[in-house]
Design a protein around this motif. Sequence first.
Motif, PDB file in Angstrom:
ATOM      1  N   THR A  82       0.833  -1.212   0.000  1.00 35.59           N
ATOM      2  CA  THR A  82       0.000   0.000   0.000  1.00 35.59           C
ATOM      3  C   THR A  82       0.867   1.261   0.000  1.00 35.59           C
ATOM      4  O   THR A  82       0.546   2.249  -0.681  1.00 35.59           O
ATOM      5  CB  THR A  82      -0.929   0.024   1.230  1.00 35.59           C
ATOM      6  N   HIS A  83       1.947   1.227   0.733  1.00 37.28           N
ATOM      7  CA  HIS A  83       2.852   2.377   0.788  1.00 37.28           C
ATOM      8  C   HIS A  83       3.502   2.621  -0.571  1.00 37.28           C
ATOM      9  O   HIS A  83       3.664   3.763  -1.004  1.00 37.28           O
ATOM     10  CB  HIS A  83       3.935   2.148   1.848  1.00 37.28           C
ATOM     11  N   HIS A  84       3.883   1.543  -1.248  1.00 35.63           N
ATOM     12  CA  HIS A  84       4.486   1.697  -2.573  1.00 35.63           C
ATOM     13  C   HIS A  84       3.507   2.348  -3.550  1.00 35.63           C
ATOM     14  O   HIS A  84       3.903   3.148  -4.399  1.00 35.63           O
ATOM     15  CB  HIS A  84       4.931   0.335  -3.117  1.00 35.63           C
ATOM     16  N   ILE A  85       2.237   1.994  -3.414  1.00 32.05           N
ATOM     17  CA  ILE A  85       1.230   2.614  -4.275  1.00 32.05           C
ATOM     18  C   ILE A  85       1.204   4.119  -4.052  1.00 32.05           C
ATOM     19  O   ILE A  85       1.164   4.912  -4.999  1.00 32.05           O
ATOM     20  CB  ILE A  85      -0.164   2.003  -4.002  1.00 32.05           C
ATOM     21  N   HIS A  86       1.227   4.545  -2.767  1.00 33.40           N
ATOM     22  CA  HIS A  86       1.256   5.977  -2.442  1.00 33.40           C
ATOM     23  C   HIS A  86       2.475   6.646  -3.069  1.00 33.40           C
ATOM     24  O   HIS A  86       2.379   7.733  -3.654  1.00 33.40           O
ATOM     25  CB  HIS A  86       1.292   6.187  -0.925  1.00 33.40           C
TER      26      HIS A  86
ATOM     27  N   PHE B 212       4.572   5.632  -5.618  1.00 29.95           N
ATOM     28  CA  PHE B 212       4.727   5.607  -7.066  1.00 29.95           C
ATOM     29  C   PHE B 212       3.581   6.280  -7.811  1.00 29.95           C
ATOM     30  O   PHE B 212       3.718   6.624  -8.980  1.00 29.95           O
ATOM     31  CB  PHE B 212       4.935   4.175  -7.550  1.00 29.95           C
ATOM     32  N   SER B 213       2.478   6.515  -7.122  1.00 32.54           N
ATOM     33  CA  SER B 213       1.392   7.256  -7.751  1.00 32.54           C
ATOM     34  C   SER B 213       1.471   8.747  -7.424  1.00 32.54           C
ATOM     35  O   SER B 213       0.989   9.585  -8.189  1.00 32.54           O
ATOM     36  CB  SER B 213       0.032   6.701  -7.307  1.00 32.54           C
ATOM     37  N   GLY B 214       2.112   9.073  -6.293  1.00 31.33           N
ATOM     38  CA  GLY B 214       2.147  10.471  -5.869  1.00 31.33           C
ATOM     39  C   GLY B 214       3.469  11.182  -6.040  1.00 31.33           C
ATOM     40  O   GLY B 214       3.554  12.398  -5.882  1.00 31.33           O
ATOM     41  N   VAL B 215       4.533  10.429  -6.370  1.00 31.64           N
ATOM     42  CA  VAL B 215       5.865  11.021  -6.494  1.00 31.64           C
ATOM     43  C   VAL B 215       6.460  10.620  -7.843  1.00 31.64           C
ATOM     44  O   VAL B 215       6.497   9.429  -8.175  1.00 31.64           O
ATOM     45  CB  VAL B 215       6.798  10.551  -5.354  1.00 31.64           C
ATOM     46  N   LYS B 216       6.935  11.595  -8.611  1.00 31.26           N
ATOM     47  CA  LYS B 216       7.467  11.312  -9.941  1.00 31.26           C
ATOM     48  C   LYS B 216       8.989  11.264  -9.993  1.00 31.26           C
ATOM     49  O   LYS B 216       9.572  10.544 -10.795  1.00 31.26           O
ATOM     50  CB  LYS B 216       6.955  12.366 -10.941  1.00 31.26           C
TER      51      LYS B 216
ATOM     52  N   ALA C 298       0.648   8.580   7.582  1.00 39.20           N
ATOM     53  CA  ALA C 298       1.820   9.428   7.832  1.00 39.20           C
ATOM     54  C   ALA C 298       2.630   9.616   6.556  1.00 39.20           C
ATOM     55  O   ALA C 298       3.129  10.710   6.277  1.00 39.20           O
ATOM     56  CB  ALA C 298       2.692   8.808   8.921  1.00 39.20           C
ATOM     57  N   LEU C 299       2.736   8.560   5.757  1.00 44.11           N
ATOM     58  CA  LEU C 299       3.453   8.660   4.484  1.00 44.11           C
ATOM     59  C   LEU C 299       2.763   9.647   3.552  1.00 44.11           C
ATOM     60  O   LEU C 299       3.413  10.499   2.931  1.00 44.11           O
ATOM     61  CB  LEU C 299       3.530   7.285   3.818  1.00 44.11           C
ATOM     62  N   ALA C 300       1.445   9.529   3.450  1.00 44.96           N
ATOM     63  CA  ALA C 300       0.689  10.442   2.583  1.00 44.96           C
ATOM     64  C   ALA C 300       0.903  11.893   3.009  1.00 44.96           C
ATOM     65  O   ALA C 300       1.003  12.797   2.165  1.00 44.96           O
ATOM     66  CB  ALA C 300      -0.794  10.087   2.618  1.00 44.96           C
TER      67      ALA C 300
END
Length: 264
Positions: free
Chosen positions: A29-33, A35-39, A60-62
């Motif tokens: 789930t963290h990887h999804i955050h 790789f979808s939110g950081v380029k 917290a990651l988000a």
Amino acid sequence: MDTIDIFRELRIPNPAEFPVEDFFKVPFTHHIHIFSGVKDTKARYYYIHRCAEEKLSAKALAQIIKNDDFAKLANLPNNFGLTLNDEVMARKAVLAFKDSYVLDFINTEEIGERDKEDIDERVVEKQIIHNIKKFIMEFGKDFAFVGNQYHLEIYSEEFFPDLLFFNRELNALVVVELKTGKFKSGYLAQLMTYLRILDDKVKKPHENPSIGIVLCKEANRSFVEYVMQDYDKPMGVATYTTSQETPEALKDALPDMDELKKLL
């Protein structure tokens, strides 16, 4: 985004830099955050490492991605990474400070007709003390004001650092030395003396090492980083502008301080 999409998105330019061990410690789930939110690739590596090191929750990651913590790391010229043994503490110290502050409550035009360069640090200090709540709002969260011209003494020698704070997040004293001109290397030696005495005479046993900040009008980042590398106390150098130096277009874009206080 599934596992295949994530690996397709990696686009590793230099495999040697890829944090393999950290990658497999981080939940899917963290990887999804990330790789979808950081380029940016380096930013992705940074957030992967933080997740692995701090065991961050997805929430917290988000939040740190939203705060753009990676971009803030490069802001303040500092030696925190070399002088603070704890990597998490060093990162928190970087994020606690900005490289430049807008002290829009300081208006040297109202002080008198003297030349701006003749306005000494004590004048700026007095205006900061008079507007200490506004200064803390600009300086950042978790700062508590301890005092100005704080008395330090060692071997019958007296010193009076301009501003002393305590930061709750860092669990450390923070001394701020004000300079109205361009950065000079001697300012770091002065700050080093204050930090040495604070750690020996003022810091509590449970607190982290004291941190010093030189707040001046102008600084050459490359020169600051060059002369700072031989100091073994955590310190950084930031710049500031005052109200009459803020461009009109920017002034119009900035929220009114009274309105901001109402919102808070």
